[in-house]
Write an enzyme that holds these catalytic residues in place. Structure first.
Site, PDB file in Angstrom:
ATOM      1  N   ASP A   1     -10.346   2.522  -2.527  1.00 15.85           N
ATOM      2  CA  ASP A   1     -10.466   1.584  -1.409  1.00 15.85           C
ATOM      3  C   ASP A   1     -11.280   0.380  -1.836  1.00 15.85           C
ATOM      4  OD1 ASP A   1      -9.768   1.461   1.602  1.00 15.85           O
ATOM      5  OD2 ASP A   1     -11.765   0.606   1.415  1.00 15.85           O
TER       6      ASP A   1
ATOM      7  N   ARG B   1      -1.389   7.811   5.231  1.00 11.16           N
ATOM      8  CA  ARG B   1      -1.143   8.778   6.285  1.00 11.16           C
ATOM      9  C   ARG B   1       0.323   8.973   6.647  1.00 11.16           C
ATOM     10  NH1 ARG B   1      -5.663   6.259  10.066  1.00 11.16           N
ATOM     11  NH2 ARG B   1      -5.013   4.490   8.795  1.00 11.16           N
TER      12      ARG B   1
ATOM     13  N   ARG C   1      -5.349  15.379   1.935  1.00  7.00           N
ATOM     14  CA  ARG C   1      -6.463  14.781   2.683  1.00  7.00           C
ATOM     15  C   ARG C   1      -7.141  15.812   3.589  1.00  7.00           C
ATOM     16  NH1 ARG C   1      -9.751  12.768   5.620  1.00  7.00           N
ATOM     17  NH2 ARG C   1      -9.674  10.722   6.621  1.00  7.00           N
TER      18      ARG C   1
ATOM     19  N   ARG D   1       0.893  -1.149   0.000  1.00  6.82           N
ATOM     20  CA  ARG D   1       0.000   0.000   0.000  1.00  6.82           C
ATOM     21  C   ARG D   1       0.925   1.189   0.000  1.00  6.82           C
ATOM     22  NH1 ARG D   1      -4.529  -0.830   3.452  1.00  6.82           N
ATOM     23  NH2 ARG D   1      -4.634   1.394   3.697  1.00  6.82           N
TER      24      ARG D   1
ATOM     25  N   TYR E   1     -16.690  -8.037   5.374  1.00  5.42           N
ATOM     26  CA  TYR E   1     -16.906  -6.651   5.834  1.00  5.42           C
ATOM     27  C   TYR E   1     -18.396  -6.315   5.839  1.00  5.42           C
ATOM     28  CZ  TYR E   1     -12.199  -4.530   6.015  1.00  5.42           C
ATOM     29  OH  TYR E   1     -10.936  -4.167   6.367  1.00  5.42           O
TER      30      TYR E   1
HETATM   31  O1  1CP Z   1      -1.543   3.180  -2.328  1.00  8.63           O
HETATM   32  C1  1CP Z   1      -2.491   2.783  -1.687  1.00  8.63           C
HETATM   33  O2  1CP Z   1      -2.473   2.584  -0.492  1.00  8.63           O
HETATM   34  C2  1CP Z   1      -3.739   2.562  -2.487  1.00  8.63           C
HETATM   35  C3  1CP Z   1      -4.958   2.817  -1.843  1.00  8.63           C
HETATM   36  C4  1CP Z   1      -5.611   1.791  -0.949  1.00  8.63           C
HETATM   37  C5  1CP Z   1      -5.765   0.420  -1.107  1.00  8.63           C
HETATM   38  C6  1CP Z   1      -5.122  -0.493  -2.127  1.00  8.63           C
HETATM   39  C7  1CP Z   1      -6.343   2.171   0.188  1.00  8.63           C
HETATM   40  C8  1CP Z   1      -6.395   3.548   0.693  1.00  8.63           C
HETATM   41  N1  1CP Z   1      -6.994   1.068   0.666  1.00  8.63           N
HETATM   42  C9  1CP Z   1      -6.646  -0.018  -0.088  1.00  8.63           C
HETATM   43  C10 1CP Z   1      -7.121  -1.399   0.039  1.00  8.63           C
HETATM   44  C11 1CP Z   1      -7.770  -1.811   1.279  1.00  8.63           C
HETATM   45  N2  1CP Z   1      -8.686  -1.143   2.018  1.00  8.63           N
HETATM   46  C12 1CP Z   1      -7.614  -3.096   1.861  1.00  8.63           C
HETATM   47  C13 1CP Z   1      -6.794  -4.200   1.271  1.00  8.63           C
HETATM   48  C14 1CP Z   1      -5.351  -4.035   1.517  1.00  8.63           C
HETATM   49  C15 1CP Z   1      -4.855  -4.466   2.864  1.00  8.63           C
HETATM   50  O3  1CP Z   1      -5.106  -5.627   3.230  1.00  8.63           O
HETATM   51  O4  1CP Z   1      -4.202  -3.667   3.491  1.00  8.63           O
HETATM   52  C16 1CP Z   1      -8.404  -3.142   3.024  1.00  8.63           C
HETATM   53  C17 1CP Z   1      -8.520  -4.289   3.991  1.00  8.63           C
HETATM   54  C18 1CP Z   1      -9.080  -1.915   3.104  1.00  8.63           C
HETATM   55  C19 1CP Z   1     -10.115  -1.521   4.114  1.00  8.63           C
HETATM   56  C20 1CP Z   1      -9.731  -0.244   4.761  1.00  8.63           C
HETATM   57  N3  1CP Z   1      -9.927   0.985   4.207  1.00  8.63           N
HETATM   58  C21 1CP Z   1      -9.045  -0.078   5.982  1.00  8.63           C
HETATM   59  C22 1CP Z   1      -8.604  -1.190   6.891  1.00  8.63           C
HETATM   60  C23 1CP Z   1      -9.547  -1.331   8.026  1.00  8.63           C
HETATM   61  C24 1CP Z   1      -9.433  -2.647   8.766  1.00  8.63           C
HETATM   62  O5  1CP Z   1     -10.287  -3.506   8.565  1.00  8.63           O
HETATM   63  O6  1CP Z   1      -8.482  -2.810   9.555  1.00  8.63           O
HETATM   64  C25 1CP Z   1      -8.842   1.304   6.179  1.00  8.63           C
HETATM   65  C26 1CP Z   1      -8.192   2.010   7.330  1.00  8.63           C
HETATM   66  C27 1CP Z   1      -9.395   1.959   5.045  1.00  8.63           C
HETATM   67  C28 1CP Z   1      -9.350   3.381   4.723  1.00  8.63           C
HETATM   68  C29 1CP Z   1      -8.202   3.730   3.890  1.00  8.63           C
HETATM   69  N4  1CP Z   1      -8.021   3.211   2.629  1.00  8.63           N
HETATM   70  C30 1CP Z   1      -6.887   3.763   2.061  1.00  8.63           C
HETATM   71  C31 1CP Z   1      -6.326   4.701   3.017  1.00  8.63           C
HETATM   72  C32 1CP Z   1      -5.128   5.571   2.779  1.00  8.63           C
HETATM   73  C33 1CP Z   1      -7.149   4.654   4.161  1.00  8.63           C
HETATM   74  C34 1CP Z   1      -6.973   5.503   5.422  1.00  8.63           C
HETATM   75  C35 1CP Z   1      -8.038   6.560   5.413  1.00  8.63           C
HETATM   76  C36 1CP Z   1      -7.629   7.959   5.741  1.00  8.63           C
HETATM   77  O7  1CP Z   1      -6.786   8.602   5.085  1.00  8.63           O
HETATM   78  O8  1CP Z   1      -8.261   8.464   6.679  1.00  8.63           O
END
Ligand code: 1CP
Length: 323
Positions: free
Chosen positions: A51, A6, A15, A2, A127
């Site tokens: 996401d 943040r 953001r 990823r 989810y």
């Molecule tokens: O470069 C990148 O990071 C691309 C963007 C990306 C991707 C590929 C984001 C941004 N999310 C994801 C995929 C994602 N989202 C997954 C699969 C990857 C993994 O296993 O890590 C999962 C499980 C999610 C669900 C999700 N969305 C979570 C995890 C929650 C949990 O269950 O523990 C979170 C925190 C998010 C929000 C999110 N998505 C992406 C970011 C940068 C964030 C944080 C939000 C913010 O800026 O407030």
């Protein structure tokens, strides 16, 4: 890994002007944060900023994302809930994602490839049933393992939605696809054979890839040590490995036909750089011993407190190669 997120001050600056969902739905801003890691870290591919859970929202299960993490206030719990979900037309409901893909492609101008992605059916179903993240996935397992017909109906709908969505990303220009089955490791191999792998196989079989230069498909999960063999038989070209399984051991589980991706422990970014470099060498040695193709990556996402300097150094160490 990823890539955006943040840990990057430049991401936090963008953001600050948007909620997370607004950021995902604003193609110019999503394009900007997609490009940040390419410019700041020097990584060899860009990962679409979006996401995995947006598709659930477009299926009719509204997503809320605040500081408490992603949540579905009206989770899927009954057959009627499943029947109410739709298989969305991606251009109509998620058009902003494809718009971002097209913008990113124009901005990258061939510099590095763009990876599109989706969640896998089991992870998205989990989810939507739990309503939020979970450690044990009690509700998701109780529902899907007690009612085969409901499981089939829900996973089919999600699978059909993912196929349309990923094909739309390919049509918009995505050059590789990653399927995140982040919660694969919550299932036993027996249950994964019902709820996990066959549905990923169906997704991959439904992809309309370029017949001459087929866009590679990567499947990834966490705690998948016991699931690497089924994951390698889904039709994917690359299987992601977390840091719990050495790549040379992963190779014995997946056979010779797929490439491996991984698998540096993301917390290695908190180590002094000389130790980080030694750990990169270790992964590269393991990859060489494993053979059959390797994409260097973290074993899971980069964490919010990770130092940017370490991420930058990591990319440099990987580019130096095995010494
Ligand atoms: O470069 C990148 O990071 C691309 C963007 C990306 C991707 C590929 C984001 C941004 N999310 C994801 C995929 C994602 N989202 C997954 C699969 C990857 C993994 O296993 O890590 C999962 C499980 C999610 C669900 C999700 N969305 C979570 C995890 C929650 C949990 O269950 O523990 C979170 C925190 C998010 C929000 C999110 N998505 C992406 C970011 C940068 C964030 C944080 C939000 C913010 O800026 O407030």
């Amino acid at each position: 890994m990823r890539q955006a997120g943040r840990y990057l001050p430049e991401y936090r600056a963008v953001r600050a002007n948007y909620s997370f969902l607004e950021l995902c739905r604003t193609p110019d801003a999503a394009c900007e944060v997609t490009l940040q890691p390419v410019e700041i870290l020097g990584v060899d591919a860009a990962i679409l900023f979006s996401d995995i859970l947006l598709i659930c929202d477009s299926m009719g299960c509204p997503l809320v994302l605040d500081d408490g993490g992603p949540q579905f206030p009206t989770p899927v719990r009954t057959r009627a809930d499943v029947d109410a979900l739709i298989v969305p037309d991606p251009e109509e409901k998620l058009g902003y994602v494809m718009e971002a893909v097209r913008k990113i492609k124009r901005s990258l101008d061939g510099k590095v490839p763009l990876i599109g992605f989706s969640g896998a059916p089991w992870t998205l179903a989990a989810y939507m049933i739990e309503g939020k993240t979970s450690r044990s996935f009690e509700k998701a397992k109780a529902l899907l393992l007690s009612d085969e017909k409901l499981a089939e109906a829900l996973l089919s709908k999600i699978t059909d939605s993912i196929i349309l969505y990923l094909n739309a990303q390919l049509a918009a220009g995505a050059q590789a696809l990653q399927i995140f089955d982040s919660w694969a490791g919550a299932l036993s191999p027996e249950d994964y054979a019902k709820l996990g792998a066959p549905w990923i196989e169906r997704v991959i079989a439904g992809l309309k890839r370029d017949p001459v230069n087929p866009q590679p498909v990567i499947v990834f999960g966490v705690e998948t040590g016991e699931l690497l063999a089924p994951l390698s038989r889904t039709g994917a070209d690359v299987v992601g490995v977390d840091w719990r399984v050495p790549l040379s051991v992963a190779r014995t589980r997946v056979g010779p036909k797929v490439a491996l991706q991984g698998n540096l422990d993301p917390t290695s970014l908190f180590l002094p750089h000389d130790i980080l470099a030694a750990r990169v060498q270790h992964v590269l040695r393991e990859a060489k011993a494993a053979g059959g193709g390797h994409i260097f990556n973290l074993g899971h996402g980069i964490t919010p407190a990770a130092p940017v300097e370490a991420a930058r150094a990591l990319v440099e160490f990987v580019h130096r190669g095995l010494t």
